[in-house]
Design a protein around this motif. Structure first.
Motif, PDB file in Angstrom:
ATOM      1  N   GLU A   1       0.805  -1.208   0.000  1.00  0.00           N
ATOM      2  CA  GLU A   1       0.000   0.000   0.000  1.00  0.00           C
ATOM      3  C   GLU A   1       0.843   1.265   0.000  1.00  0.00           C
ATOM      4  OE1 GLU A   1      -2.272  -0.828   3.448  1.00  0.00           O
ATOM      5  OE2 GLU A   1      -3.548  -2.246   2.409  1.00  0.00           O
ATOM      6  N   CYS A   2       2.132   1.098   0.281  1.00  0.00           N
ATOM      7  CA  CYS A   2       3.043   2.252   0.254  1.00  0.00           C
ATOM      8  C   CYS A   2       4.111   1.994  -0.802  1.00  0.00           C
ATOM      9  CB  CYS A   2       3.684   2.472   1.615  1.00  0.00           C
ATOM     10  SG  CYS A   2       4.795   3.895   1.638  1.00  0.00           S
ATOM     11  N   LEU A   3       4.211   2.896  -1.739  1.00  0.00           N
ATOM     12  CA  LEU A   3       5.238   2.824  -2.777  1.00  0.00           C
ATOM     13  C   LEU A   3       6.410   3.694  -2.341  1.00  0.00           C
ATOM     14  CD1 LEU A   3       6.208   2.105  -5.675  1.00  0.00           C
ATOM     15  CD2 LEU A   3       5.031   4.192  -6.428  1.00  0.00           C
ATOM     16  N   PHE A   4       7.604   3.100  -2.268  1.00  0.00           N
ATOM     17  CA  PHE A   4       8.794   3.862  -1.930  1.00  0.00           C
ATOM     18  C   PHE A   4       9.544   4.173  -3.211  1.00  0.00           C
ATOM     19  CE2 PHE A   4      13.178   4.553  -0.694  1.00  0.00           C
ATOM     20  CZ  PHE A   4      13.026   5.445   0.350  1.00  0.00           C
ATOM     21  N   VAL A   5       9.763   5.447  -3.479  1.00  0.00           N
ATOM     22  CA  VAL A   5      10.488   5.889  -4.671  1.00  0.00           C
ATOM     23  C   VAL A   5      11.888   6.290  -4.219  1.00  0.00           C
ATOM     24  CG1 VAL A   5      10.576   7.553  -6.564  1.00  0.00           C
ATOM     25  CG2 VAL A   5       8.359   6.681  -5.767  1.00  0.00           C
ATOM     26  N   TRP A   6      12.879   5.513  -4.657  1.00  0.00           N
ATOM     27  CA  TRP A   6      14.246   5.782  -4.208  1.00  0.00           C
ATOM     28  C   TRP A   6      14.855   6.965  -4.960  1.00  0.00           C
ATOM     29  CZ3 TRP A   6      16.900   5.317  -0.149  1.00  0.00           C
ATOM     30  CH2 TRP A   6      18.282   5.476  -0.162  1.00  0.00           C
ATOM     31  N   SER A  38      -0.230   5.398  -0.429  1.00  0.00           N
ATOM     32  CA  SER A  38       0.748   6.406  -0.020  1.00  0.00           C
ATOM     33  C   SER A  38       2.052   6.187  -0.780  1.00  0.00           C
ATOM     34  CB  SER A  38       1.004   6.351   1.492  1.00  0.00           C
ATOM     35  OG  SER A  38       1.580   5.116   1.855  1.00  0.00           O
ATOM     36  N   VAL A  39       2.815   7.269  -0.880  1.00  0.00           N
ATOM     37  CA  VAL A  39       4.123   7.229  -1.535  1.00  0.00           C
ATOM     38  C   VAL A  39       5.123   7.842  -0.575  1.00  0.00           C
ATOM     39  CG1 VAL A  39       5.504   8.113  -3.477  1.00  0.00           C
ATOM     40  CG2 VAL A  39       3.141   7.370  -3.860  1.00  0.00           C
ATOM     41  N   GLU A  40       6.285   7.215  -0.466  1.00  0.00           N
ATOM     42  CA  GLU A  40       7.358   7.769   0.346  1.00  0.00           C
ATOM     43  C   GLU A  40       8.602   7.921  -0.501  1.00  0.00           C
ATOM     44  OE1 GLU A  40       6.210   6.376   4.838  1.00  0.00           O
ATOM     45  OE2 GLU A  40       7.836   5.301   3.838  1.00  0.00           O
ATOM     46  N   THR A  41       9.380   8.938  -0.162  1.00  0.00           N
ATOM     47  CA  THR A  41      10.655   9.177  -0.822  1.00  0.00           C
ATOM     48  C   THR A  41      11.541   9.935   0.154  1.00  0.00           C
ATOM     49  OG1 THR A  41      11.707   9.956  -2.868  1.00  0.00           O
ATOM     50  CG2 THR A  41      10.016  11.388  -1.897  1.00  0.00           C
ATOM     51  N   THR A  42      12.826   9.943  -0.106  1.00  0.00           N
ATOM     52  CA  THR A  42      13.732  10.766   0.699  1.00  0.00           C
ATOM     53  C   THR A  42      14.314  11.849  -0.193  1.00  0.00           C
ATOM     54  OG1 THR A  42      15.679   9.368   0.303  1.00  0.00           O
ATOM     55  CG2 THR A  42      14.306   8.828   2.206  1.00  0.00           C
ATOM     56  N   ILE A  43      14.468  13.031   0.396  1.00  0.00           N
ATOM     57  CA  ILE A  43      14.987  14.183  -0.346  1.00  0.00           C
ATOM     58  C   ILE A  43      15.920  14.956   0.566  1.00  0.00           C
ATOM     59  CG2 ILE A  43      14.402  16.306  -1.592  1.00  0.00           C
ATOM     60  CD1 ILE A  43      11.602  15.141  -2.074  1.00  0.00           C
ATOM     61  N   SER A  44      17.095  15.295   0.062  1.00  0.00           N
ATOM     62  CA  SER A  44      18.011  16.130   0.840  1.00  0.00           C
ATOM     63  C   SER A  44      17.513  17.581   0.810  1.00  0.00           C
ATOM     64  CB  SER A  44      19.437  16.030   0.301  1.00  0.00           C
ATOM     65  OG  SER A  44      19.484  16.391  -1.047  1.00  0.00           O
ATOM     66  N   PRO A  45      17.774  18.347   1.869  1.00  0.00           N
ATOM     67  CA  PRO A  45      17.234  19.703   1.970  1.00  0.00           C
ATOM     68  C   PRO A  45      17.570  20.632   0.795  1.00  0.00           C
ATOM     69  CG  PRO A  45      18.112  19.010   4.078  1.00  0.00           C
ATOM     70  CD  PRO A  45      18.500  17.950   3.071  1.00  0.00           C
ATOM     71  N   SER A  46      18.719  20.461   0.177  1.00  0.00           N
ATOM     72  CA  SER A  46      19.097  21.368  -0.914  1.00  0.00           C
ATOM     73  C   SER A  46      18.493  20.977  -2.262  1.00  0.00           C
ATOM     74  CB  SER A  46      20.621  21.441  -1.048  1.00  0.00           C
ATOM     75  OG  SER A  46      21.124  20.206  -1.524  1.00  0.00           O
ATOM     76  N   SER A  55       5.885  17.817  -4.485  1.00  0.00           N
ATOM     77  CA  SER A  55       4.773  18.706  -4.113  1.00  0.00           C
ATOM     78  C   SER A  55       3.714  18.714  -5.208  1.00  0.00           C
ATOM     79  CB  SER A  55       5.272  20.125  -3.861  1.00  0.00           C
ATOM     80  OG  SER A  55       6.038  20.165  -2.689  1.00  0.00           O
ATOM     81  N   ARG A  56       4.147  18.824  -6.474  1.00  0.00           N
ATOM     82  CA  ARG A  56       3.206  18.764  -7.603  1.00  0.00           C
ATOM     83  C   ARG A  56       2.522  17.398  -7.665  1.00  0.00           C
ATOM     84  NH1 ARG A  56       7.445  21.463 -10.378  1.00  0.00           N
ATOM     85  NH2 ARG A  56       8.089  19.473 -11.271  1.00  0.00           N
ATOM     86  N   PHE A  57       3.294  16.350  -7.429  1.00  0.00           N
ATOM     87  CA  PHE A  57       2.747  15.000  -7.437  1.00  0.00           C
ATOM     88  C   PHE A  57       1.644  14.867  -6.377  1.00  0.00           C
ATOM     89  CE2 PHE A  57       2.775  10.760  -5.565  1.00  0.00           C
ATOM     90  CZ  PHE A  57       2.462   9.984  -6.666  1.00  0.00           C
ATOM     91  N   ALA A  58       1.902  15.331  -5.181  1.00  0.00           N
ATOM     92  CA  ALA A  58       0.904  15.256  -4.108  1.00  0.00           C
ATOM     93  C   ALA A  58      -0.349  16.035  -4.487  1.00  0.00           C
ATOM     94  CB  ALA A  58       1.492  15.794  -2.801  1.00  0.00           C
ATOM     95  N   GLU A  59      -0.164  17.215  -5.041  1.00  0.00           N
ATOM     96  CA  GLU A  59      -1.310  18.035  -5.457  1.00  0.00           C
ATOM     97  C   GLU A  59      -2.129  17.322  -6.533  1.00  0.00           C
ATOM     98  OE1 GLU A  59      -1.938  22.264  -7.701  1.00  0.00           O
ATOM     99  OE2 GLU A  59      -0.351  22.162  -6.184  1.00  0.00           O
ATOM    100  N   THR A  60      -1.465  16.737  -7.521  1.00  0.00           N
ATOM    101  CA  THR A  60      -2.140  16.018  -8.593  1.00  0.00           C
ATOM    102  C   THR A  60      -2.997  14.879  -8.056  1.00  0.00           C
ATOM    103  OG1 THR A  60      -0.409  16.543 -10.192  1.00  0.00           O
ATOM    104  CG2 THR A  60      -1.767  14.609 -10.680  1.00  0.00           C
ATOM    105  N   TYR A  87       9.690  12.027   3.015  1.00  0.00           N
ATOM    106  CA  TYR A  87       8.420  12.632   2.600  1.00  0.00           C
ATOM    107  C   TYR A  87       7.388  11.511   2.527  1.00  0.00           C
ATOM    108  CZ  TYR A  87      10.663  17.020   1.202  1.00  0.00           C
ATOM    109  OH  TYR A  87      11.337  18.213   1.193  1.00  0.00           O
ATOM    110  N   HIS A  88       6.325  11.648   3.284  1.00  0.00           N
ATOM    111  CA  HIS A  88       5.223  10.675   3.252  1.00  0.00           C
ATOM    112  C   HIS A  88       4.036  11.383   2.607  1.00  0.00           C
ATOM    113  CE1 HIS A  88       2.760   7.282   4.524  1.00  0.00           C
ATOM    114  NE2 HIS A  88       1.833   8.177   4.793  1.00  0.00           N
ATOM    115  N   ILE A  89       3.605  10.881   1.458  1.00  0.00           N
ATOM    116  CA  ILE A  89       2.546  11.514   0.662  1.00  0.00           C
ATOM    117  C   ILE A  89       1.310  10.623   0.727  1.00  0.00           C
ATOM    118  CG2 ILE A  89       1.904  12.303  -1.654  1.00  0.00           C
ATOM    119  CD1 ILE A  89       5.030  12.504  -2.137  1.00  0.00           C
ATOM    120  N   SER A  90       0.237  11.160   1.299  1.00  0.00           N
ATOM    121  CA  SER A  90      -0.991  10.380   1.417  1.00  0.00           C
ATOM    122  C   SER A  90      -2.172  11.269   1.789  1.00  0.00           C
ATOM    123  CB  SER A  90      -0.817   9.269   2.472  1.00  0.00           C
ATOM    124  OG  SER A  90      -0.786   9.824   3.770  1.00  0.00           O
ATOM    125  N   PRO A  91      -3.375  10.784   1.641  1.00  0.00           N
ATOM    126  CA  PRO A  91      -3.734   9.567   0.938  1.00  0.00           C
ATOM    127  C   PRO A  91      -3.808   9.835  -0.562  1.00  0.00           C
ATOM    128  CG  PRO A  91      -5.720  10.579   1.805  1.00  0.00           C
ATOM    129  CD  PRO A  91      -4.541  11.422   2.245  1.00  0.00           C
TER     130      PRO A  91
END
Length: 97
Positions: A1-6, A38-46, A55-60, A87-91
């Protein structure tokens, strides 16, 4: 149920054409991902580009983002590596057709 995008990578000559968004959308529409909520990914601050992409993906997909710490910079052997935030994007809201 959770897709992790590396990682999401786009060749420089194709950047700015929303291909990364299209790839993520395509992925969620595949049979193997139809139960993803839900979708999870990791992103460095820069990495502003990845932050904007997700952010666009979550909005879509009608989702919100919760961000938290994942790996501290000290966790990496490369001393120049930044921390990684989770980043945890849901639902994920699917349109009924």
């Amino acid at each position: 149920e959770c897709l992790f995008v590396w990682q999401v990578a786009i060749s420089p000559e194709f950047r700015g054409k929303r291909l990364a968004n299209q790839m993520l959308d395509w992925l969620l529409k595949q049979e193997a991902c139809l139960q993803v909520t839900s979708v999870e990914t990791t992103i460095s601050p820069s990495n502003k580009s990845s932050g904007q992409l997700f952010s666009r993906f979550a909005e879509t997909w009608g989702a919100s983002i919760k961000m938290g710490s994942f790996l501290a910079a000290a966790a990496f052997e490369d001393k120049n590596h930044e921390a990684e935030n989770l980043y945890h994007i849901s639902p994920i809201k699917r349109k009924i057709s």
